[in-house]
Design an enzyme around this catalytic site. Structure first.
Site, PDB file in Angstrom:
ATOM      1  N   PRO A  70       0.789  -1.233   0.000  1.00  0.00           N
ATOM      2  CA  PRO A  70       0.000   0.000   0.000  1.00  0.00           C
ATOM      3  C   PRO A  70       0.824   1.288   0.000  1.00  0.00           C
ATOM      4  CG  PRO A  70      -0.886  -1.570   1.588  1.00  0.00           C
ATOM      5  CD  PRO A  70       0.409  -2.141   1.099  1.00  0.00           C
ATOM      6  N   LYS A 175       5.540   9.182 -11.599  1.00  0.00           N
ATOM      7  CA  LYS A 175       4.195   8.650 -11.299  1.00  0.00           C
ATOM      8  C   LYS A 175       3.353   9.710 -10.566  1.00  0.00           C
ATOM      9  CE  LYS A 175       0.903   5.790  -9.789  1.00  0.00           C
ATOM     10  NZ  LYS A 175      -0.164   5.285 -10.616  1.00  0.00           N
TER      11      LYS A 175
HETATM   12  P1  NAD Z   1      -4.251  -3.388  -1.915  1.00  0.00           P
HETATM   13  O1  NAD Z   1      -4.519  -2.765  -0.593  1.00  0.00           O
HETATM   14  O2  NAD Z   1      -5.366  -4.055  -2.653  1.00  0.00           O
HETATM   15  O3  NAD Z   1      -3.078  -4.497  -1.744  1.00  0.00           O
HETATM   16  C1  NAD Z   1      -1.967  -4.364  -0.921  1.00  0.00           C
HETATM   17  C2  NAD Z   1      -1.670  -5.747  -0.332  1.00  0.00           C
HETATM   18  O4  NAD Z   1      -0.439  -5.687   0.404  1.00  0.00           O
HETATM   19  C3  NAD Z   1      -2.743  -6.244   0.645  1.00  0.00           C
HETATM   20  O5  NAD Z   1      -3.237  -7.488   0.196  1.00  0.00           O
HETATM   21  C4  NAD Z   1      -2.004  -6.347   1.980  1.00  0.00           C
HETATM   22  O6  NAD Z   1      -2.454  -7.428   2.787  1.00  0.00           O
HETATM   23  C5  NAD Z   1      -0.574  -6.569   1.506  1.00  0.00           C
HETATM   24  N1  NAD Z   1       0.458  -6.274   2.497  1.00  0.00           N
HETATM   25  C6  NAD Z   1       0.643  -5.135   3.219  1.00  0.00           C
HETATM   26  N2  NAD Z   1       1.757  -5.236   3.969  1.00  0.00           N
HETATM   27  C7  NAD Z   1       2.305  -6.454   3.698  1.00  0.00           C
HETATM   28  C8  NAD Z   1       3.452  -7.146   4.163  1.00  0.00           C
HETATM   29  N3  NAD Z   1       4.303  -6.609   5.045  1.00  0.00           N
HETATM   30  N4  NAD Z   1       3.697  -8.385   3.680  1.00  0.00           N
HETATM   31  C9  NAD Z   1       2.853  -8.949   2.800  1.00  0.00           C
HETATM   32  N5  NAD Z   1       1.747  -8.354   2.320  1.00  0.00           N
HETATM   33  C10 NAD Z   1       1.480  -7.117   2.776  1.00  0.00           C
HETATM   34  O7  NAD Z   1      -3.566  -2.256  -2.813  1.00  0.00           O
HETATM   35  P2  NAD Z   1      -3.457  -2.210  -4.425  1.00  0.00           P
HETATM   36  O8  NAD Z   1      -4.668  -1.579  -4.990  1.00  0.00           O
HETATM   37  O9  NAD Z   1      -3.025  -3.561  -4.900  1.00  0.00           O
HETATM   38  O10 NAD Z   1      -2.271  -1.156  -4.590  1.00  0.00           O
HETATM   39  C11 NAD Z   1      -0.925  -1.493  -4.326  1.00  0.00           C
HETATM   40  C12 NAD Z   1      -0.052  -0.319  -4.713  1.00  0.00           C
HETATM   41  O11 NAD Z   1      -0.239  -0.014  -6.099  1.00  0.00           O
HETATM   42  C13 NAD Z   1      -0.358   0.981  -3.949  1.00  0.00           C
HETATM   43  O12 NAD Z   1       0.843   1.621  -3.643  1.00  0.00           O
HETATM   44  C14 NAD Z   1      -1.216   1.770  -4.921  1.00  0.00           C
HETATM   45  O13 NAD Z   1      -1.105   3.179  -4.721  1.00  0.00           O
HETATM   46  C15 NAD Z   1      -0.606   1.360  -6.247  1.00  0.00           C
HETATM   47  N6  NAD Z   1      -1.507   1.467  -7.403  1.00  0.00           N
HETATM   48  C16 NAD Z   1      -2.800   1.049  -7.302  1.00  0.00           C
HETATM   49  C17 NAD Z   1      -3.637   1.171  -8.410  1.00  0.00           C
HETATM   50  C18 NAD Z   1      -5.091   0.726  -8.344  1.00  0.00           C
HETATM   51  O14 NAD Z   1      -5.848   1.039  -9.256  1.00  0.00           O
HETATM   52  N7  NAD Z   1      -5.483  -0.036  -7.322  1.00  0.00           N
HETATM   53  C19 NAD Z   1      -3.150   1.693  -9.616  1.00  0.00           C
HETATM   54  C20 NAD Z   1      -1.813   2.074  -9.698  1.00  0.00           C
HETATM   55  C21 NAD Z   1      -0.996   1.950  -8.580  1.00  0.00           C
END
Ligand code: NAD
Length: 300
Positions: A70, A175
């Protein structure tokens, strides 16, 4: 080397990381994945990815480590310190950090990796959940050119476009620039349509004109914030799906922080950050960020 001979550890299997890990598996890489959330781990396991019992177990024997977490604090906690993954990776391993985090955080982890003789790139993505599932993400990369060349076949299994923006942290800066512009453009597009509607204009006709005129953008063409204008936009399904308001708020906060670091004025970026903060307070934090237009509508 065949893909099957390349062992990839993938940490963070949420909305983005889950489908990215699955695409690597489909491309034949040997993927060992971990997430703190058991359901997220199960979802990728059901699609053939090897589920590891811990992050430490996932990186054992890995030549490449990818993380998709995250925010900055999760990334720093995962990599740094005595128990951090940088201390557990085999010599010569490559780290590809794909989360959207502060450029300063990316630089801090990259410096720690370099001190251990490990190559690292920051490679945040654009393209959303749909792009992650379809394997069409854009990777926005910072770090050494040689490290990017080593990463390229892995990135190509998850995305379509790769841009090298400069040294460590440069991918994150680029980004943030993109998302800051997107956030401001979405808000002002909604504002313009609201103004037209207040004067009795039809929002669809106004949007169609704007979509082929000089204010044309992704907000008018793909993700129009006004409900009912574009059938497939989140606004036409109660702002569900899409890119969450709170993710945009996070990215704009990072942009403000990055601007303060170099004394850059970003008047519209700061205004946009406040609008998404207000939209969060209005209870729309979990909805698509285009719901920011709802702040401007008269209560019925
Ligand atoms: P999300 O919250 O769906 O997924 C994050 C995952 O990381 C969760 O499943 C959580 O359990 C896991 N996690 C956290 N700490 C952890 C650890 N120490 N060990 C293992 N797992 C851990 O978030 P997302 O939507 O997949 O986004 C991830 C990143 O991508 C973010 O930084 C977000 O800003 C970026 N992003 C998201 C999008 C989008 O449309 N969702 C688009 C571009 C970029």
């Amino acid at each position: 080397m065949s893909n099957a001979a390349i062992r990839i550890a993938f940490i963070g299997l949420g909305n983005m990381g889950g489908p990215m890990a699955v695409n690597l598996h489909k491309a034949g890489f040997a993927v060992s994945a971990f997430d703190l959330n058991a359901d997220a781990l199960t979802r990728v396991k059901e699609q053939g990815v090897t589920a590891a019992a811990s992050a430490e177990a996932a990186v054992q024997g890995a030549q490449v480590l990818i993380s998709m977490l995250p925010a900055s604090r999760h990334v720093e906690a995962l990599y740094l310190g005595d128990q951090g993954l940088l201390s557990r990776l085999a010599a010569g391993a490559l780290v590809i950090e794909c989360s959207t985090i502060a450029p300063a955080s990316a630089q801090k982890v990259a410096a720690a990796a370099q001190a251990r003789g490990l190559a690292m790139i920051d490679a945040p993505v654009s393209g959303g959940v749909a792009g992650a599932a379809a394997g069409t993400l854009t990777f926005i990369v910072g770090g050494a050119a040689e490290a990017l060349e080593r990463a390229r076949p892995v990135l190509q299994a998850m995305g379509k476009n790769i841009f090298h923006m400069g040294d460590a942290g440069a991918g994150q800066v680029a980004k943030l620039c993109n998302n800051m512009a997107l956030g401001a453009i979405m808000a002002v597009t909604g504002e313009a349509i609201a103004l037209g509607v207040a004067h009795g204009l039809d929002p669809k006709a106004l949007s169609q004109m704007m979509a082929v005129s000089t204010s044309r953008s992704w907000a008018t063409e793909v993700c129009n914030p006004w409900p009912g204008v574009l059938e497939n936009a989140p606004s036409s399904r109660g702002y569900s799906g899409g890119f969450g308001n709170d993710l945009m708020l996070k990215d704009l906060g990072l942009a403000v922080e990055a601007a303060m670091g170099v004394g850059a004025p970003i008047p519209l970026g700061e205004a946009a950050r406040n609008l998404y903060a207000l939209n969060h307070q209005a209870g729309r934090g979990g909805l698509d960020f285009s719901s920011v237009v709802q702040l401007l509508l008269k209560p019925r």
